[in-house]
Design an enzyme around this catalytic site. Structure first.
Site, PDB file in Angstrom:
ATOM      1  CD  GLU A 144     -90.779 196.985 -21.218  1.00 56.83           C
ATOM      2  OE1 GLU A 144     -89.675 197.532 -21.274  1.00 56.83           O
ATOM      3  OE2 GLU A 144     -90.995 195.969 -20.534  1.00 56.83           O
ATOM      4  CD  GLU A 315     -91.246 191.926 -22.348  1.00 54.97           C
ATOM      5  OE1 GLU A 315     -90.365 192.140 -21.492  1.00 54.97           O
ATOM      6  OE2 GLU A 315     -91.310 192.533 -23.424  1.00 54.97           O
TER       7      GLU A 315
HETATM    8  C1  GAL Z   1     -88.368 194.379 -20.866  1.00 57.17           C
HETATM    9  C2  GAL Z   1     -88.325 194.533 -22.374  1.00 57.17           C
HETATM   10  C3  GAL Z   1     -87.742 193.316 -23.035  1.00 57.17           C
HETATM   11  C4  GAL Z   1     -86.487 192.909 -22.332  1.00 57.17           C
HETATM   12  C5  GAL Z   1     -86.789 192.647 -20.890  1.00 57.17           C
HETATM   13  C6  GAL Z   1     -85.598 192.170 -20.095  1.00 57.17           C
HETATM   14  O1  GAL Z   1     -88.418 195.610 -20.224  1.00 57.17           O
HETATM   15  O2  GAL Z   1     -89.613 194.748 -22.903  1.00 57.17           O
HETATM   16  O3  GAL Z   1     -87.479 193.591 -24.378  1.00 57.17           O
HETATM   17  O4  GAL Z   1     -85.539 193.921 -22.475  1.00 57.17           O
HETATM   18  O5  GAL Z   1     -87.228 193.839 -20.314  1.00 57.17           O
HETATM   19  O6  GAL Z   1     -85.945 191.951 -18.761  1.00 57.17           O
END
Ligand code: GAL
Length: 634
Positions: A144, A315
């Protein structure tokens, strides 16, 4: 292309005895990809030069033995403590001149050459060990970019690199002085070494200086990523991926993606509704447990165009997150809806974050697909359902949308630098156009301004695009589409000084902008017969046909050929009228949808998603709240 499910997993967080059963449980749930490793530096190299890969070897073996394909992350988003001791100056510096300290993540400046090299060395180590290992089916580089506001850094390393960058861009200091208009307030420089970063000035710094710094900062992220790509490329044939974020606009994702194979992003619909979207209290309450009906799709459509249609959700929110101001739970069914929405927009993989909620560290309140005691959390039931549905679903065939919406990162930096009104926000303007299109049931492709081909589109919108190049104008007029540019088209040069006269300088359209006004919230310029201009209004001159005017007779929309110029920021009712008029001329059928319902057409199917908290019946299909339906296109 076979669509698949994945999950983010941190073997280093759990006793090794759990790994094998975890892997079996993933496969049993219908998951086939697992992403690991992206934050594990302190376990991969606990001391400088002391590499410990055995545990990772065993984790990969365990996961692969169960039948999972592994995405291996490079851990450069989490430099360990010893690294910061080695390179104290690697920390990013904020716009108040303060270091961004060790103790969380992303604590590095993209311009620090020592850390950039160290990250590349780690990537090379990983590449050498796993690059030809067939069990590693993809790589994720870093994590990110830009998250936690980490693109702009005001460090010494950034200052030195900025000076070099400026010298390359402008070649001579006189050219820079001229381009920036530094005679204003006696800001002229005698050499590049005199130029500081634009921070802590008494009042606003020269906007040309700020915009140059933003362009530089974006280039630094691209170069940072490229440094790891350079070492990994020769060592592996597996695709290289990065996971972008939602509404991060500080670096040019199109430029960065040129070095990668697949785009991916991290979709947290309920977190985003609460922490990064405008909207009144009613809207936020209505979609509290679903997320905004357009935010996810916007990013799906944007990131789809980064790597020629190849993209994933790396994610996916599986339950309540921990990081937004408020963190409600998803309505039952939403994890399934978000997953299907991604597939309908062309995702190859939807991967959930994370496998199991971890009872320590910063994200202990963040849901996983399993609870900390390893029992099944609600998200996992929906994942199972999606897996079953995927298995029975015919191929989702991609298709070009009828509408193109142009998105340009440099325009965002331009208007952030020279807003002229507190709520002129480029992302918001484009997003509102996108929402208006989707309220009419349209599918949309979001494309960069230098897109090679616009031929088969019926409508092309480029709201707020700062520079409408001749090439883009030619592609627009060369298509059969009805096109719209403005507001603020060609009003400034790329170096951020006003064009004279002030835009929009369009072929075959006699219109110029005499002056502009920004309007505070709650005020508007109503347009004759419906809708209004809000936030931003221009006073237009010229002989171009007036299509829409306000009650003072001032033109709002002009032009009768294939390109229209829009001299203001439309409210939703005005967007509806504009899109209606363009669609009518383009003979494009609109399908206005009930509030919260959204459609997406693939080459073979129409999908419907109900974000509304009430049931909807649509084209004979009953959709409960969080309902999804699809049917073959005629
Ligand atoms: C994303 C990140 C993850 C985790 C997640 C939690 O932004 O890539 O590592 O922190 O958020 O929602």
């Amino acid at each position: 292309m076979k669509r698949a499910l994945g999950v983010c997993y941190y073997p280093e967080h759990w006793p090794e005895e759990m790994w094998a059963q975890d892997a079996v449980n993933m496969v049993e749930a219908g998951i086939s990809w697992v992403r690991i490793g992206e934050f594990a530096w302190s376990r991969l190299e606990p001391k400088e030069g002391l590499f410990e890969f055995d545990w990772l070897d065993r984790a990969i073996a365990t996961l692969a033995d169960a039948g999972l394909k592994v995405v291996l992350g490079t851990p450069s988003a989490t430099p360990p403590r010893w690294m910061v001791e080695k390179y104290p100056k690697m920390l990013a510096i904020d716009d108040q001149g303060r270091p961004r300290m060790f103790g969380s993540r992303r604590h590095y400046c993209h311009s620090h050459a020592g850390y950039c090299d160290a990250a590349a060395v780690m990537a090379r180590r990983l590449g050498k060990r796993y690059g030809r290992d067939g069990r590693i089916a993809a790589w994720q580089i870093d994590n990110e970019y830009g998250c936690h506001d980490t693109v702009l850094s005001f460090s010494d390393a950034a200052r030195d690199a900025f000076r070099n960058w400026l010298a390359q861009q402008y070649q001579s200091i006189d050219a820079l002085n001229r381009a920036w208009g530094n005679v204003f307030w006696s800001m002229e420089y005698a050499n590049f070494e005199q130029i500081e970063l634009p921070l802590l000035t008494v009042t606003e710094p020269n906007p040309a200086h700020v915009l140059a710094f933003r362009r530089f900062a974006s280039d630094q992220v691209v170069a940072w990523n490229a440094a790891q790509v350079r070492v990994l490329r020769p060592l592996t044939d597996a695709p290289l991926i990065h996971n972008y974020m939602g509404r991060v606009t500080e670096f040019d994702h199109f430029a960065l993606a040129r070095d990668l194979d697949i785009a991916s992003w991290d979709s947290y619909p309920i977190g985003f509704l609460s922490d990064r979207l405008e909207g009144d209290a009613l809207h936020k309450a209505r979609y509290l447990h679903q997320g905004d009906p357009d935010m996810q799709a916007f990013h799906h459509d944007l990131y789809r165009s980064l790597n020629g249609g190849r993209w994933w959700v790396m994610e996916q929110q599986p339950g309540p997150v921990n990081w937004a101001p408020y963190n409600p739970a998803p309505m039952p069914g939403m994890v399934r809806l978000w997953s299907w929405e991604a597939f309908a927009h062309g995702a190859e993989v939807v991967s959930y974050f994370r496998w199991r909620q971890v009872p320590f560290g910063q994200e202990q309140m963040h849901a996983g697909l399993r609870y900390p005691d390893d029992t099944v959390a609600p998200g996992l039931e929906e994942v199972r359902q999606v897996a079953e549905e995927l298995a029975g679903m015919p191929e989702v065939v991609p298709a070009q949308a009828p509408v193109a919406l142009i998105f340009d990162y440099a325009s965002d930096w331009t208007w952030k630098t020279l807003p002229q009104g507190a709520d002129f926000d480029y992302f918001r303007l484009v997003f509102e156009a996108y929402r208006a299109l989707r309220r009419q049931g349209l599918s949309v492709d979001i494309l960069p301004p230098d897109v090679a081909d616009l031929k088969d589109y019926r409508i092309i919108l480029a709201p707020g695009l700062a520079q409408v190049s001749d090439a883009l104008q030619e592609r627009m007029t060369g298509s059969s589409a009805r096109c719209l540019v403005g507001p603020r088209a060609n009003q400034v040069t790329p170096d951020l000084s006003l064009t004279v006269p002030m835009g929009p300088n369009l072929e075959n359209l006699d219109v110029t902008v005499r002056r502009v006004e920004s309007l505070p919230p709650g005020t508007k310029r109503p347009v004759e017969d419906g809708g209004a201009v809000v936030h931003w209004a221009e006073h237009l001159d010229g002989t171009a046909d007036v299509q829409l005017a306000d009650y003072d007779g001032r033109a709002v929309l002009v032009g009768s050929g294939s390109i229209r110029y829009l001299g203001g920021w439309p409210d939703p009712a005005l967007w509806e009228r504009i899109i209606g008029a363009l669609a009518e001329e383009a003979e494009l059928k609109l399908t206005p949808v009930p509030q919260g319902l959204r459609l997406r057409d693939t080459g073979s199917h129409r999908f419907a998603f109900n974000y509304a908290p009430e049931p909807v019946i649509w084209e004979g299909h009953e959709l409960p709240p969080a309902g999804v339906a699809w049917w073959p296109l005629p």
